[in-house]
Design an enzyme around this catalytic site. Structure first.
Site, mmCIF file in Angstrom:
data_model
loop_
_atom_site.group_PDB
_atom_site.id
_atom_site.type_symbol
_atom_site.label_atom_id
_atom_site.label_comp_id
_atom_site.label_asym_id
_atom_site.label_seq_id
_atom_site.Cartn_x
_atom_site.Cartn_y
_atom_site.Cartn_z
ATOM 1 N N LEU A 21 -5.228 -4.342 0.448
ATOM 2 C CA LEU A 21 -4.950 -4.933 -0.779
ATOM 3 C C LEU A 21 -3.634 -5.862 -0.264
ATOM 4 C CD1 LEU A 21 -4.042 -1.088 -2.054
ATOM 5 C CD2 LEU A 21 -6.083 -3.173 -3.127
ATOM 6 N N THR B 151 3.477 -1.288 2.338
ATOM 7 C CA THR B 151 2.047 -0.896 2.700
ATOM 8 C C THR B 151 0.825 -1.797 2.144
ATOM 9 O OG1 THR B 151 1.779 1.052 1.637
ATOM 10 C CG2 THR B 151 3.786 1.428 3.276
ATOM 11 N N GLU B 152 0.975 -2.053 0.974
ATOM 12 C CA GLU B 152 -0.801 -2.549 0.831
ATOM 13 C C GLU B 152 -1.657 -3.379 1.572
ATOM 14 O OE1 GLU B 152 2.651 -2.724 -2.411
ATOM 15 O OE2 GLU B 152 2.110 -3.323 -0.458
ATOM 16 N N ALA B 153 -0.903 -4.119 2.622
ATOM 17 C CA ALA B 153 -2.083 -4.142 3.648
ATOM 18 C C ALA B 153 -2.970 -3.102 4.125
ATOM 19 C CB ALA B 153 -1.189 -5.512 4.359
#
Length: 244
Positions: free
Chosen positions: A136, A130-132
């Site tokens: 991130l 899920t970073e994007a």
């Protein structure tokens, strides 16, 4: 409360992530205790397998950003970050590492599972980078995910923040087996591993590392790429918006 609970049974050390109230998030305490678990496994000549599992609905939620970006972050020019060192160590230790994922593995939690030699997915398992979504880059997790799934599959799963259930994780290569009875599946895996002695497994892992080497600078570069985004004010705003 301890971040990880250790149990030992017939050549197997089980490290259970034990802070469900924190979604078993990656914290300095968790990293320290998981390193200690690897220490214990390596120091015990009778230990062949280290199993990572978790209590609660989350296997591991990755870095805890529920309170926003930390006030202080590590120096981007420093050596490899503790999270990277743990993942790298899980791939290199002569003890076989197995992740039992029967809950949500999110962001850095996907990397933690992917760094293990074998991954067993239970019926509640979900894998999602899920970073994007908060600006991130999963720079430290991505190499370990990509070695399982291949470069493009890992890239697409990151860019689209795909939410993979147990069957989809097996199809993608993130998990090796999926079963409704996760503990039963783990027992079958452990029976299979009991037929291979520790020295042989260690030699196989060492040869795999030699066969598919990583750039020696990658760990430091990965930490820098993650921290470059983490210190961006635009990322701070995205994280705050998702936490609201």
């Amino acid at each position: 409360m301890t971040a990880v609970t250790l149990t030992r049974v017939r050549g197997v050390i089980r490290a259970r992530l034990d802070q469900p109230e924190l979604r078993n998030a990656v914290t300095p305490q968790l990293l320290d205790t998981l390193h200690a678990a690897v220490d214990s496994a390596e120091a015990d000549p009778d230990c062949r397998v280290l199993v990572l599992s978790a209590r609660g609905d989350d296997f591991c939620a990755g870095t805890d950003l529920s309170d926003g970006v930390p006030v202080t972050v590590p120096d981007a020019e420093a050596e490899e970050l503790p999270y990277w060192r743990l993942l790298d160590r899980l791939t290199r230790t002569p003890v076989v590492t197995v992740a039992l994922v029967d809950g949500r593995a999110t962001a850095g939690g996907v990397g933690l599972a992917a760094a293990c030699d074998l991954v067993v997915a239970g019926p509640r398992a979900r894998f999602r980078l899920t970073e994007a979504l908060v600006g991130l880059v999963p720079a430290m997790a991505l190499p370990f995910v990509a070695r399982r799934t291949g470069e493009q599959r890992a890239f697409a799963a990151t860019l689209l923040a795909e939410d993979l259930d147990a069957a989809a994780a097996v199809d993608a290569g993130l998990a090796d087996t999926a079963a409704e009875d996760a503990e039963g599946a783990l027992r079958r895996v452990l029976v299979g591993l009991s037929r291979v002695d520790r020295d042989t497994a260690g030699a196989l892992k060492a040869y795999r590392t030699r066969l598919f080497p990583r750039d020696g600078r990658l760990g430091r570069d990965a930490g820098r790429a993650f921290l470059d985004r983490l210190t961006d004010p635009a990322v701070h705003r995205l994280i705050a918006e998702r936490a609201a």
